[in-house]
Each structure stands twice: as structure tokens, then as C-alpha cells.
Design a protein around this motif. Structure first.
Motif, PDB file in Angstrom:
ATOM      1  N   THR A 111       0.830  -1.209   0.000  1.00 21.78           N
ATOM      2  CA  THR A 111       0.000   0.000   0.000  1.00 21.78           C
ATOM      3  C   THR A 111       0.861   1.255   0.000  1.00 21.78           C
ATOM      4  OG1 THR A 111      -1.791  -1.134   1.175  1.00 21.78           O
ATOM      5  CG2 THR A 111      -1.772   1.267   1.256  1.00 21.78           C
ATOM      6  N   SER A 112       1.875   1.273   0.861  1.00 22.63           N
ATOM      7  CA  SER A 112       2.761   2.436   0.932  1.00 22.63           C
ATOM      8  C   SER A 112       3.553   2.613  -0.359  1.00 22.63           C
ATOM      9  CB  SER A 112       3.722   2.297   2.114  1.00 22.63           C
ATOM     10  OG  SER A 112       3.027   2.392   3.336  1.00 22.63           O
ATOM     11  N   MET A 113       3.945   1.486  -0.971  1.00 17.03           N
ATOM     12  CA  MET A 113       4.675   1.573  -2.239  1.00 17.03           C
ATOM     13  C   MET A 113       3.783   2.182  -3.319  1.00 17.03           C
ATOM     14  SD  MET A 113       7.773  -0.461  -2.156  1.00 17.03           S
ATOM     15  CE  MET A 113       7.802  -1.882  -3.194  1.00 17.03           C
ATOM     16  N   ALA A 114       2.507   1.769  -3.365  1.00 18.26           N
ATOM     17  CA  ALA A 114       1.583   2.327  -4.351  1.00 18.26           C
ATOM     18  C   ALA A 114       1.365   3.815  -4.098  1.00 18.26           C
ATOM     19  CB  ALA A 114       0.250   1.578  -4.304  1.00 18.26           C
ATOM     20  N   GLN A 115       1.227   4.184  -2.837  1.00 16.79           N
ATOM     21  CA  GLN A 115       1.046   5.593  -2.498  1.00 16.79           C
ATOM     22  C   GLN A 115       2.269   6.417  -2.905  1.00 16.79           C
ATOM     23  OE1 GLN A 115       0.254   5.498   1.703  1.00 16.79           O
ATOM     24  NE2 GLN A 115      -1.868   4.846   1.451  1.00 16.79           N
ATOM     25  N   ALA A 116       3.461   5.896  -2.627  1.00 14.15           N
ATOM     26  CA  ALA A 116       4.691   6.603  -2.991  1.00 14.15           C
ATOM     27  C   ALA A 116       4.802   6.755  -4.503  1.00 14.15           C
ATOM     28  CB  ALA A 116       5.904   5.866  -2.438  1.00 14.15           C
ATOM     29  N   LEU A 117       4.392   5.717  -5.228  1.00 10.98           N
ATOM     30  CA  LEU A 117       4.467   5.759  -6.690  1.00 10.98           C
ATOM     31  C   LEU A 117       3.502   6.799  -7.261  1.00 10.98           C
ATOM     32  CD1 LEU A 117       5.729   4.518  -9.207  1.00 10.98           C
ATOM     33  CD2 LEU A 117       3.916   2.797  -9.190  1.00 10.98           C
ATOM     34  N   ILE A 118       2.297   6.894  -6.702  1.00  9.21           N
ATOM     35  CA  ILE A 118       1.336   7.902  -7.152  1.00  9.21           C
ATOM     36  C   ILE A 118       1.876   9.304  -6.879  1.00  9.21           C
ATOM     37  CG2 ILE A 118      -0.913   8.929  -6.631  1.00  9.21           C
ATOM     38  CD1 ILE A 118      -1.160   6.568  -8.403  1.00  9.21           C
ATOM     39  N   ALA A 119       2.415   9.507  -5.676  1.00 12.40           N
ATOM     40  CA  ALA A 119       2.947  10.830  -5.323  1.00 12.40           C
ATOM     41  C   ALA A 119       4.108  11.209  -6.231  1.00 12.40           C
ATOM     42  CB  ALA A 119       3.387  10.838  -3.860  1.00 12.40           C
ATOM     43  N   LEU A 120       5.019  10.260  -6.477  1.00 12.46           N
ATOM     44  CA  LEU A 120       6.164  10.543  -7.349  1.00 12.46           C
ATOM     45  C   LEU A 120       5.709  10.825  -8.776  1.00 12.46           C
ATOM     46  CD1 LEU A 120       9.209  10.724  -7.836  1.00 12.46           C
ATOM     47  CD2 LEU A 120       9.224   8.237  -8.176  1.00 12.46           C
ATOM     48  N   SER A 121       4.738  10.077  -9.254  1.00 13.64           N
ATOM     49  CA  SER A 121       4.232  10.286 -10.610  1.00 13.64           C
ATOM     50  C   SER A 121       3.594  11.662 -10.754  1.00 13.64           C
ATOM     51  CB  SER A 121       3.217   9.197 -10.966  1.00 13.64           C
ATOM     52  OG  SER A 121       3.807   7.909 -10.918  1.00 13.64           O
ATOM     53  N   THR A 122       2.937  12.127  -9.696  1.00 10.12           N
ATOM     54  CA  THR A 122       2.337  13.460  -9.726  1.00 10.12           C
ATOM     55  C   THR A 122       3.413  14.535  -9.760  1.00 10.12           C
ATOM     56  OG1 THR A 122       0.518  12.581  -8.401  1.00 10.12           O
ATOM     57  CG2 THR A 122       0.676  14.975  -8.596  1.00 10.12           C
ATOM     58  N   LEU A 123       4.440  14.385  -8.937  1.00 11.66           N
ATOM     59  CA  LEU A 123       5.520  15.369  -8.920  1.00 11.66           C
ATOM     60  C   LEU A 123       6.344  15.301 -10.206  1.00 11.66           C
ATOM     61  CD1 LEU A 123       6.197  14.894  -5.171  1.00 11.66           C
ATOM     62  CD2 LEU A 123       5.836  17.125  -6.226  1.00 11.66           C
ATOM     63  N   TRP A 124       6.404  14.132 -10.813  1.00 14.30           N
ATOM     64  CA  TRP A 124       7.036  14.032 -12.135  1.00 14.30           C
ATOM     65  C   TRP A 124       6.218  14.820 -13.164  1.00 14.30           C
ATOM     66  CZ3 TRP A 124      11.337  13.258 -14.543  1.00 14.30           C
ATOM     67  CH2 TRP A 124      11.372  12.873 -15.889  1.00 14.30           C
ATOM     68  N   ALA A 125       4.895  14.789 -13.041  1.00 11.25           N
ATOM     69  CA  ALA A 125       4.052  15.583 -13.935  1.00 11.25           C
ATOM     70  C   ALA A 125       4.313  17.073 -13.746  1.00 11.25           C
ATOM     71  CB  ALA A 125       2.575  15.268 -13.685  1.00 11.25           C
TER      72      ALA A 125
END
Length: 390
Positions: free
Chosen positions: A47-61
Motif C-alpha cells: 500500500t505504501s509503495m503504491a502511495q509513494a508511486l502515485i505521489a512521485l508520478s504526480t511530482l514528475w508531472a
């Protein structure tokens, strides 16, 4: 014009190098990388890995849209500088909210990303009044109105799982809109703007090297806070060699000729659109590798669990997938060595529970090194034919 003196749009004959303000802006993303890696390392759950991936993908955007923004509009114009500084502040606020984006800082994270998109459009639209270039920011604002509403709504959802679903939908709108150049029913597609190849290539080269810097930083900090021992020093050496291979694999081939590839490409618009996604795969891979290395240095002889295996071997496979995607766009072919490397990384996965964390990191490093060596031996440095056309 900015104050009737400077045009907002970049002049083809003008300077094409990255502006110092853009490098200053990149500091925001470095903080995001470090916090994402830390979350992956200290909260080893799916769950935390998925959350981190979403946050990173947003900041990459945030980074990608700002890079496209400065590729089209010159940072030398005063109002463009103010917009970049405003985005930088928003990015810093999002990075600060990242560790608790799925708890009590969700609204700050989501609303800030919405405000970045809306603020950029609200500055550009009146500045381009009466010019055909105004259609681009108008379309972007329409798309980001939809995604921004989802980002804010997700921040208001109290349950982390529900927030994850809403933000996934919001992120999909952002990525699809960017990838398809913000289509509007009944309207012709937006033409690709006049790309500045030197600027665009330099920006992606810079952000990838800065991402490797985060890997180096995490490695040094992880060792510095622990008592030195032979296994930890060995893990430190493997981490250094992994960073070198990740640099070598990119800098020796595709990354080194990215400018020439953009200039010579017969499908330049497609290369500009796919570039962010290929680099996104590599950036996520480096961040995952950094998180895995931090855990290995903390306890190098411990048996790896499933999340550590995903960080080390999944990170290696993800990097090779990103490099293969970029090679396909630049050279018009997918290197067989990368596909073999991905298969090997997957094949090693069932053996991971029988290895130590240190052994697992050695295995991941060997996969990456083997592909890099195969590239240098069997694949020419430059393409033998022009990049493929669609």
C-alpha cells in the motif's frame, strides 16, 4: 510580449540552453525523490509503495509540464519567471506534504497541484489574447479543470484506499491529456509546437543525472548512520557500482545523443510526447533502487521480503524497460539485451527468499552490468539508420 520588450514564446534563433532558473527549480524535484525513496524504504508495504508511486508520478508531472512550458515559453520573460517560481513553491509544498499525502496532508497535496495547473493557464491565457497560440493554454485549462477537481476531491476523501482510487483517475486524466496533446471533441488536434531540441534534451539529461544524485545521497546517508562492517561496506560498494552502471548505460548511448535524435527524428512530435514516459520509468527505477539499497545497507544479511525484492529486481527491470522504450524511439528498435535482462530479473525473483539482501543487490547489479556490457560489445553507439517513422 512581456512589458512590450520580450516575447513570451521562445525564439528559435535565440538561446536554447537550459536557464539557471530551471536548474534552481530542479531542487524541488530532488526533495521529492528523496522523500519518495524514504517512504518506500521505511514503510515496506504494498500500500505504501503504491502511495509513494502515485505521489512521485504526480511530482514528475509537475516537472514534465514545467519543462514543456519552458521549452515553449522563454524563462527570460518576466511573467514566465514568476510562473516558474510559483510552480517551484507549489512543488516544494507538495514535496513537504508527500510523506502524509494519504493521511492529514491530502488536501494540501491535491489542491496545490490543481492550483499549479490553473495558475499557469490563468497567466498565459490573457497574456496571449488575440493570438492563435492562446488555444493551447485554453485546452490545457479545460483538461486540468477536470483533473484538478478530482485532485481536490481525492484530498477530501478520508479513507486512504478511496483517495488512492480518485487520485489514480486524476493522474490518468493528466497523463492522457498530455500524451494526446489535450484533444477537444470537434476541434482539430493541436499542432506540435516548435521544439527546441538542445533545451529539451539537456533538461532530460539533467533530471536523470540529478536522480542518480539522489541514489548517491541515499547510499551515503544510509551508511553514515550505521556502524561500519564488512557486509555494509560491501553493500556500499555494490550501490556505487550500480549507480555507475545506471549512469554508463544512459550516458554512453541514448542519453548522449538525445539532442541529435530529436533534431533528426522524422516523428519529432511523437518523440517529444514519449520522452517523458520513457524517462519516468527510469526515474522510478532509480528511486526504487535507492530505497532498496537503503534497506540493504541497514541490514545486509537479512533475508529479503517481497517488497525488497520488488525494489531491487523490479527496479532493475523497470530501468531496462525505460531504456528499451527510449531506444525504440531514438533508434527505431528494441535491444534484445534489454528484453533478456528483464526476463533474467524476473527469473531470479523466486530465488530471492534464499538469498541475503546483499546477495539480492549483487544479483540486481549483475543483471544491469550484463546488459550494459552486451550493449557496448554488440550494439553500435549510433543508429545505423534514421529513427523509424510511424
Amino acid at each position: 510580449m512581456d512589458g512590450a520588450r520580450r516575447p513570451l514564446t521562445r525564439i528559435v534563433e535565440g538561446p536554447q540552453r537550459a536557464d539557471l532558473l530551471e536548474l534552481f527549480f530542479d531542487l524541488t524535484f530532488i526533495a521529492s525523490l528523496a522523500l519518495t525513496s524514504q517512504k518506500m524504504a521505511t514503510e515496506p508495504t504494498w500500500t505504501s509503495m503504491a502511495q509513494a508511486l502515485i505521489a512521485l508520478s504526480t511530482l514528475w508531472a509537475v516537472w514534465v509540464t514545467t519543462t514543456s512550458f519552458t521549452d515553449l515559453y522563454t524563462p527570460q520573460a518576466r511573467r514566465i519567471r514568476f510562473v516558474i517560481l510559483g510552480i517551484m513553491f507549489g512543488g516544494m509544498l507538495m514535496a513537504a506534504a508527500l510523506p502524509h499525502a494519504f493521511s492529514n496532508h491530502g488536501l494540501v497535496f491535491g489542491a496545490t497541484w490543481a492550483a499549479i495547473n490553473w495558475g499557469r493557464g490563468l497567466v498565459l491565457i490573457p497574456s496571449l489574447r488575440g493570438r492563435r497560440e492562446q488555444e493551447r493554454p485554453l485546452r490545457v485549462l479545460l483538461w486540468t479543470t477536470v483533473s484538478g477537481a478530482l485532485w481536490i476531491a481525492g484530498g477530501l476523501v478520508p479513507e486512504p484506499g478511496g483517495r488512492l482510487v480518485v487520485w489514480l483517475a486524476a493522474l490518468a486524466v493528466d497523463y492522457v491529456g498530455f500524451g494526446l496533446r489535450f484533444p477537444i471533441p470537434g476541434r482539430p488536434p493541436l499542432p506540435q509546437y516548435e521544439v527546441a531540441p538542445e533545451h529539451l534534451a539537456e533538461r532530460y539529461q539533467q533530471i536523470y543525472i540529478l536522480t542518480l544524485g539522489e541514489l548517491v545521497l541515499i547510499t551515503v546517508l544510509a551508511l553514515s548512520r550505521m556502524p561500519f562492517s564488512a557486509p555494509r561496506i560491501t553493500a556500499f560498494v555494490i550501490a556505487f557500482l550500480t549507480a555507475v552502471v545506471l549512469w554508463w548505460s544512459y550516458a554512453r548511448r541514448t542519453g548522449a545523443i538525445l539532442r541529435d535524435a530529436i533534431e533528426a527524428s522524422a516523428h519529432r512530435s511523437r518523440l517529444v510526447q514519449t520522452n517523458p514516459y520513457a524517462h519516468w520509468l527510469m526515474v522510478v527505477a532509480v528511486v526504487a533502487t535507492a530505497a532498496g539499497i537503503e534497506r540493504v545497507i541497514d541490514d545486509p544479511l537479512d533475508r529479503p521480503d517481497a517488497t525488497l525484492t520488488a525494489l531491487i529486481l523490479g527496479g532493475a527491470a523497470l530501468f531496462l524497460a525505460g531504456r528499451a522504450t527510449l531506444d525504440h524511439e531514438v533508434f527505431g528498435r528494441v535491444p534484445t539485451s534489454h528484453l533478456i535482462g528483464i526476463v533474467v530479473a524476473v527469473a531470479i525473483t523466486p530465488l530471492a527468499p534464499h538469498l541475503s539482501g546483499l546477495g539480492l543487490s549483487v544479483a540486481g547489479s549483475i543483471v544491469l552490468l550484463g546488459v550494459a556490457v552486451a550493449d557496448s560489445v554488440w550494439i553500435p553507439y549510433r543508429p545505423s539508420s534514421p529513427p523509424a517513422t510511424p
